[in-house]
Design an enzyme around this catalytic site. Structure first.
Site, mmCIF file in Angstrom:
data_model
loop_
_atom_site.group_PDB
_atom_site.id
_atom_site.type_symbol
_atom_site.label_atom_id
_atom_site.label_comp_id
_atom_site.label_asym_id
_atom_site.label_seq_id
_atom_site.Cartn_x
_atom_site.Cartn_y
_atom_site.Cartn_z
ATOM 1 N N ASP A 130 106.709 -45.510 29.040
ATOM 2 C CA ASP A 130 105.655 -46.358 29.623
ATOM 3 C C ASP A 130 105.082 -45.714 30.877
ATOM 4 O O ASP A 130 103.863 -45.676 31.069
ATOM 5 C CB ASP A 130 106.209 -47.755 29.976
ATOM 6 N N GLU A 155 119.318 -18.469 30.317
ATOM 7 C CA GLU A 155 119.410 -19.382 31.475
ATOM 8 C C GLU A 155 118.231 -19.148 32.416
ATOM 9 O O GLU A 155 118.379 -19.147 33.632
ATOM 10 C CB GLU A 155 120.731 -19.157 32.224
ATOM 11 N N ALA A 214 105.112 -42.572 31.678
ATOM 12 C CA ALA A 214 104.357 -41.360 31.331
ATOM 13 C C ALA A 214 102.978 -41.740 30.787
ATOM 14 O O ALA A 214 101.974 -41.128 31.141
ATOM 15 C CB ALA A 214 105.130 -40.543 30.304
ATOM 16 N N ARG A 215 102.939 -42.781 29.938
ATOM 17 C CA ARG A 215 101.657 -43.173 29.328
ATOM 18 C C ARG A 215 100.700 -43.729 30.378
ATOM 19 O O ARG A 215 99.491 -43.555 30.286
ATOM 20 C CB ARG A 215 101.896 -44.202 28.217
ATOM 21 N N GLY A 270 128.678 10.000 32.531
ATOM 22 C CA GLY A 270 128.123 10.947 31.569
ATOM 23 C C GLY A 270 128.315 10.512 30.129
ATOM 24 O O GLY A 270 128.565 9.329 29.861
ATOM 25 N N ALA A 314 121.386 -27.989 22.919
ATOM 26 C CA ALA A 314 120.335 -27.365 22.108
ATOM 27 C C ALA A 314 118.945 -27.775 22.584
ATOM 28 O O ALA A 314 118.494 -28.886 22.320
ATOM 29 C CB ALA A 314 120.536 -27.757 20.644
ATOM 30 N N GLU A 358 113.648 -23.568 21.035
ATOM 31 C CA GLU A 358 113.097 -23.522 19.672
ATOM 32 C C GLU A 358 112.313 -22.215 19.522
ATOM 33 O O GLU A 358 112.009 -21.561 20.527
ATOM 34 C CB GLU A 358 112.175 -24.724 19.450
HETATM 35 C C1 LIG Z 1 122.845 -15.360 24.178
HETATM 36 C C2 LIG Z 1 121.926 -16.510 24.371
HETATM 37 C C3 LIG Z 1 122.444 -17.796 24.471
HETATM 38 C C4 LIG Z 1 121.586 -18.883 24.632
HETATM 39 N N1 LIG Z 1 122.119 -20.147 24.674
HETATM 40 C C5 LIG Z 1 121.270 -21.213 24.680
HETATM 41 C C6 LIG Z 1 121.774 -22.542 24.566
HETATM 42 O O1 LIG Z 1 122.978 -22.772 24.517
HETATM 43 N N2 LIG Z 1 120.887 -23.571 24.509
HETATM 44 C C7 LIG Z 1 119.545 -23.365 24.557
HETATM 45 O O2 LIG Z 1 118.799 -24.341 24.482
HETATM 46 N N3 LIG Z 1 119.026 -22.117 24.665
HETATM 47 C C8 LIG Z 1 119.850 -21.040 24.726
HETATM 48 N N4 LIG Z 1 119.350 -19.759 24.802
HETATM 49 C C9 LIG Z 1 117.906 -19.577 24.839
HETATM 50 C C10 LIG Z 1 117.392 -19.036 26.153
HETATM 51 O O3 LIG Z 1 117.587 -19.962 27.185
HETATM 52 C C11 LIG Z 1 115.911 -18.697 25.909
HETATM 53 O O4 LIG Z 1 115.894 -17.613 25.006
HETATM 54 C C12 LIG Z 1 115.225 -18.309 27.186
HETATM 55 O O5 LIG Z 1 115.029 -19.458 27.963
HETATM 56 C C13 LIG Z 1 113.870 -17.657 26.923
HETATM 57 O O6 LIG Z 1 113.067 -18.471 26.128
HETATM 58 P P1 LIG Z 1 112.329 -17.884 24.834
HETATM 59 O O7 LIG Z 1 113.369 -17.341 23.926
HETATM 60 O O8 LIG Z 1 111.403 -18.905 24.294
HETATM 61 O O9 LIG Z 1 111.481 -16.675 25.371
HETATM 62 P P2 LIG Z 1 109.985 -16.720 25.863
HETATM 63 O O10 LIG Z 1 109.794 -17.849 26.796
HETATM 64 O O11 LIG Z 1 109.085 -16.649 24.676
HETATM 65 O O12 LIG Z 1 109.897 -15.384 26.672
HETATM 66 C C14 LIG Z 1 109.480 -14.122 26.140
HETATM 67 C C15 LIG Z 1 109.138 -13.238 27.326
HETATM 68 O O13 LIG Z 1 107.990 -13.770 28.008
HETATM 69 C C16 LIG Z 1 108.293 -13.989 29.379
HETATM 70 N N5 LIG Z 1 107.598 -15.201 29.854
HETATM 71 C C17 LIG Z 1 107.594 -16.427 29.278
HETATM 72 N N6 LIG Z 1 106.848 -17.286 30.000
HETATM 73 C C18 LIG Z 1 106.366 -16.578 31.052
HETATM 74 C C19 LIG Z 1 105.529 -16.888 32.159
HETATM 75 N N7 LIG Z 1 105.032 -18.114 32.320
HETATM 76 N N8 LIG Z 1 105.260 -15.905 33.053
HETATM 77 C C20 LIG Z 1 105.758 -14.666 32.918
HETATM 78 N N9 LIG Z 1 106.548 -14.289 31.874
HETATM 79 C C21 LIG Z 1 106.856 -15.237 30.953
HETATM 80 C C22 LIG Z 1 109.799 -14.156 29.417
HETATM 81 O O14 LIG Z 1 110.321 -13.859 30.692
HETATM 82 C C23 LIG Z 1 110.250 -13.152 28.371
HETATM 83 O O15 LIG Z 1 110.276 -11.871 28.931
HETATM 84 C C24 LIG Z 1 120.186 -18.660 24.702
HETATM 85 C C25 LIG Z 1 119.674 -17.350 24.616
HETATM 86 C C26 LIG Z 1 120.522 -16.293 24.463
HETATM 87 C C27 LIG Z 1 119.936 -14.919 24.367
#
Ligand SMILES: Cc1cc2nc3c(=O)[nH]c(=O)nc-3n(C[C@H](O)[C@H](O)[C@H](O)COP(=O)(O)OP(=O)(O)OC[C@H]3O[C@@H](n4cnc5c(N)ncnc54)[C@H](O)[C@@H]3O)c2cc1C
Length: 440
Positions: free
Chosen positions: A237, A394, A239-240, A370, A125, A128
């Site tokens: 440490d 991912e 990082a700080r 189709g 996890a 957020e």
């Molecule tokens: C089915 C599913 C399973 C998942 N499983 C997990 C899990 O097990 N654990 C976990 O931690 N997460 C999980 N996720 C979360 C997933 O990894 C994130 O949704 C993903 O990394 C995108 O992050 P976000 O939702 O904050 O989207 P955002 O980062 O808000 O992205 C929104 C849009 O903005 C674009 N964007 C964002 N930043 C930039 C940039 N700098 N430049 C250009 N475009 C940008 C993105 O490409 C996207 O099109 C899962 C998601 C799904 C859909």
């Protein structure tokens, strides 16, 4: 250079394909419709040696790095949602392996899979509501209180979130330090303060459980901090004091190694759609479009579907795109297993291309078939839905491109430096030669 799979790899591919065809496919539509976790298939996968610790060990035993991508592609050929339900716990295991002490890895990794007949699940996890691509902005906090950690916050889109036996949760200990102030914690099922929030109803991979997890003053023992207290304090440490950790580049390098597996997964969907469409057209199931015949008498519309040039054009392009993406996946997996740094973003390239191919191929093949392709009776409808996720999770396609472009720029700069060093070295003896010639 040898592009052929060896006998062991071919045998493994046939075995996984058989499992996907005989065990996964018959229940794929049911779990897709019900959005249910296919525990019985996970159990069968264990019995077939395709799930659990033994399976993970086997994946690591192939010097070419092909086992992992073969398994991913073939299981996803069966059903992407079920394949993720089988393999999703691997994310938590990878998180444990990356951050845990040997004792923590030995204790918790088996808890992500279970043993014998018992099926256990793991969840990793990170994401957020305000922090997915931008992982440095996590708001879930971890505060030390005596001999406990207190976790507070909400995670979204978590695979196996809330139903897992082991949740590996990334939280911030010091928000001012960005990702360097973060640490990973193990939260066991049933811990007071841990609960599942909203379960997502998704367009695709519906047999894979995705949900919010809510942590409300969730208390866990000190020893559930992965890596231990001393390591965390040293990291904070450093990082700080502004000292570089190299962690960002380590994380990038790790993602480069895991992305070919995600790419192979997307290709399994594209391959399934392609094979099905071939069979559909070969059986002459495509009705001749009377309008096309009327418009152009010389058209190939009256021919059997596989002899129609329009269909041949599409099939050739789909096959070529799948092969091209598969070569990227295989190369990246092979590089990773053989310790060749993927400094050009080869892992991300393989995932980016495969995700795009899966989305494009399923849509394009639907166009060939189709209107029937839009109905639930046609499997292309499900593959089309399943494919989209591979551009979204991912690392989204946009983030893959950013990573590739940054790595390419860094590699180019390195090549320029190397070329300059070689030129300087080459110039040295020449200079010496001319000096001695002048002297003589
Ligand atoms: C089915 C599913 C399973 C998942 N499983 C997990 C899990 O097990 N654990 C976990 O931690 N997460 C999980 N996720 C979360 C997933 O990894 C994130 O949704 C993903 O990394 C995108 O992050 P976000 O939702 O904050 O989207 P955002 O980062 O808000 O992205 C929104 C849009 O903005 C674009 N964007 C964002 N930043 C930039 C940039 N700098 N430049 C250009 N475009 C940008 C993105 O490409 C996207 O099109 C899962 C998601 C799904 C859909």
């Amino acid at each position: 250079m040898d592009f052929a799979l060896n006998d062991e790899q071919l045998e493994f591919r046939a075995k996984v394909r058989g499992f996907a065809a005989d065990v996964i496919r018959p229940v794929a539509a049911k779990h897709d419709a019900e959005e249910s976790t296919p525990y019985e298939v996970i159990k069968a996968a264990r019995e077939h040696g395709l799930h659990g610790i033994e399976y993970m060990r086997r994946m690591g035993s192939d010097p070419d790095g092909m086992f992992g991508i073969i398994a991913a592609e073939e299981l996803h050929w069966g059903c992407a949602g079920i394949a993720l339900a089988i393999s999703g716990s691997g994310l938590a295991a990878a998180g444990l392996a990356a951050s845990g002490t040997p004792e923590q890895i030995a204790r918790w990794v088996p808890e992500c899979f279970g043993a014998g007949d018992e099926i256990k699940l793991g969840a990793y996890a990170v994401t957020e509501p305000q922090a997915g691509s931008d992982v440095k902005s996590l708001r879930t906090t971890a505060r030390r209180d005596g001999d406990e950690w207190v976790l507070h916050g909400t995670k979204v889109f978590i695979t196996n979130g809330g139903i897992a036996d082991v949740h590996v949760v990334v939280a911030t200990v010091d928000p001012a330090l960005g990702h360097r102030g973060q640490a990973s914690f193990v939260v066991e099922k049933g811990t007071p303060g841990l609960r599942q929030g909203k379960k997502e109803s998704k367009i695709g991979i519906r047999a894979s459980h995705t949900a919010e997890i809510v942590l409300e003053d969730c208390r866990i023992p000190l020893e559930n901090l992965l890596g231990g207290m001393d390591k965390l304090e040293r990291k904070l440490d450093r990082a700080r004091s502004g000292e570089s950790s190299g962690r960002a580049s380590n994380a990038l390098a790790t993602f480069e190694l895991t992305r070919p597996i995600v790419g192979a997964s997307a290709l399994g969907i594209a391959q399934a759609a392609y094979e099905w469409t071939l069979g559909y057209l070969a059986n002459g199931a495509l009705a001749v479009d009377p309008l096309e015949v009327a418009l152009d008498e010389s058209s190939s519309a009256g021919r059997p579907p596989l002899e129609r040039q329009g269909n041949q054009q599409v099939l050739a392009q789909v096959a070529t795109e799948i092969e091209a993406a598969r070569l990227l996946v295989q190369r990246a997996a092979w590089m990773g297993r053989n310790g060749i740094p993927l400094t050009g973003g080869q892992g991300s390239m393989s995932k980016l291309k495969s995700g795009q191919v899966a989305v494009w191929a399923t849509r394009t093949l639907m166009d060939v078939v189709g209107p029937h392709a839009s109905t639930a009776e046609c499997p292309l409808e499900k593959w089309f839905r399943d494919a989209k996720i591979y551009e979204l999770f991912e690392g989204t396609a946009e983030i893959q491109r950013l990573v590739i472009s940054r790595m390419q720029v860094a590699e180019y700069a390195e090549r320029l430096l190397e070329a300059a060093a070689i030129a300087a070295e080459a110039a040295e003896p020449q200079l010496g030669g001319s000096v001695s010639a002048t002297a003589s």
